[in-house]
Design a protein around this motif. Sequence first.
Motif, PDB file in Angstrom:
ATOM      1  N   THR A  42     -20.904  -1.727 -37.542  1.00 28.44           N
ATOM      2  CA  THR A  42     -21.760  -2.917 -38.135  1.00 28.44           C
ATOM      3  C   THR A  42     -21.650  -3.953 -37.431  1.00 28.44           C
ATOM      4  O   THR A  42     -22.797  -4.554 -37.446  1.00 28.44           O
TER       5      THR A  42
ATOM      6  N   LYS B  73     -27.367   3.461 -28.944  1.00 34.96           N
ATOM      7  CA  LYS B  73     -27.913   4.899 -28.559  1.00 34.96           C
ATOM      8  C   LYS B  73     -27.973   5.480 -27.381  1.00 34.96           C
ATOM      9  O   LYS B  73     -28.789   6.597 -27.374  1.00 34.96           O
TER      10      LYS B  73
ATOM     11  N   TRP C 297     -21.244  10.768 -32.393  1.00 33.56           N
ATOM     12  CA  TRP C 297     -22.440  10.725 -31.357  1.00 33.56           C
ATOM     13  C   TRP C 297     -22.456  11.641 -30.519  1.00 33.56           C
ATOM     14  O   TRP C 297     -23.968  11.633 -29.814  1.00 33.56           O
TER      15      TRP C 297
ATOM     16  N   HIS D  24     -35.239   7.713 -32.043  1.00 35.31           N
ATOM     17  CA  HIS D  24     -33.882   7.855 -33.342  1.00 35.31           C
ATOM     18  C   HIS D  24     -33.649   6.768 -34.067  1.00 35.31           C
ATOM     19  O   HIS D  24     -34.536   5.844 -34.523  1.00 35.31           O
ATOM     20  N   THR D  25     -33.685   7.783 -35.066  1.00 35.79           N
ATOM     21  CA  THR D  25     -34.180   7.480 -37.329  1.00 35.79           C
ATOM     22  C   THR D  25     -33.353   6.401 -37.363  1.00 35.79           C
ATOM     23  O   THR D  25     -33.463   5.728 -37.835  1.00 35.79           O
ATOM     24  N   LYS D  26     -31.873   6.294 -36.828  1.00 31.29           N
ATOM     25  CA  LYS D  26     -31.073   4.892 -37.515  1.00 31.29           C
ATOM     26  C   LYS D  26     -32.311   3.730 -36.993  1.00 31.29           C
ATOM     27  O   LYS D  26     -31.264   3.029 -37.724  1.00 31.29           O
TER      28      LYS D  26
END
Length: 244
Positions: free
Chosen positions: A75, A108, A179, A220-222
Amino acid sequence: NIDNFDIEDTFIIHPAYGHRRLALELKINKKKILRIMHKYGLKAPRLWYQKKFTTQSDPTHLIHYTNLLREIDLTSLNIGDVWSSDLTYIKYHDKFIYLSIIQDIVSKEVTGFNLSFNHNSELVLKTIKEAVLKAGYFPRIFHCDRGSENMSQICTNYLEENKTKISVSDPGSPWQNGWSESFFSRFKTESGNLNRFEELGELIEYIFGYLNYYNSIRIHTKIKMSPYQFKQKVLESGLEKRGT
């Protein structure tokens, strides 16, 4: 107000969106989206999985490398800190085509990609060089599985000569490079039957188009936006640290 026509119009552009991405795209509560999809029988394609294409690794060469990402708070990473690399095969009529990608694990974004009829270290090295040229820098860490293509000495030497550390997944642990695994699963699910293309050139054009769509448009949902939009947002905030 929203109805099935709004969702159907969105499906034309984003045929693989489920209710979460539709909610982000249309800025509507995801539970409401789900109710409407159930009411009108609207469904996104489900993920499918196939046996991963694997190659033998060189145990003598690999003994020098470990999974560096186990020791890092992911993170806390910035764009450009870690690139993930992998390759997959695409069965096209009576041929096998190999797709090599490099993906920034924070944004991403697929920063480099190449196609070849051969799965070898030259394909991976070409993809690395393309990613470096596009990004303008080398990553702090290059992460991949234990395949011989990614972990060949011509690739590891090139990266280490440019002060990039090498990180490798543990044996039998494909989720440690999740990933790239996730990207390939999405690509194959959303692309459907690639044998529908009559000419190889049409297939190649589609793959390049999909990668542009994935980077620039697809949510991208994240990160709740496309990789390109996320990168621009970080750049505008002034919080990004450039890779080494």
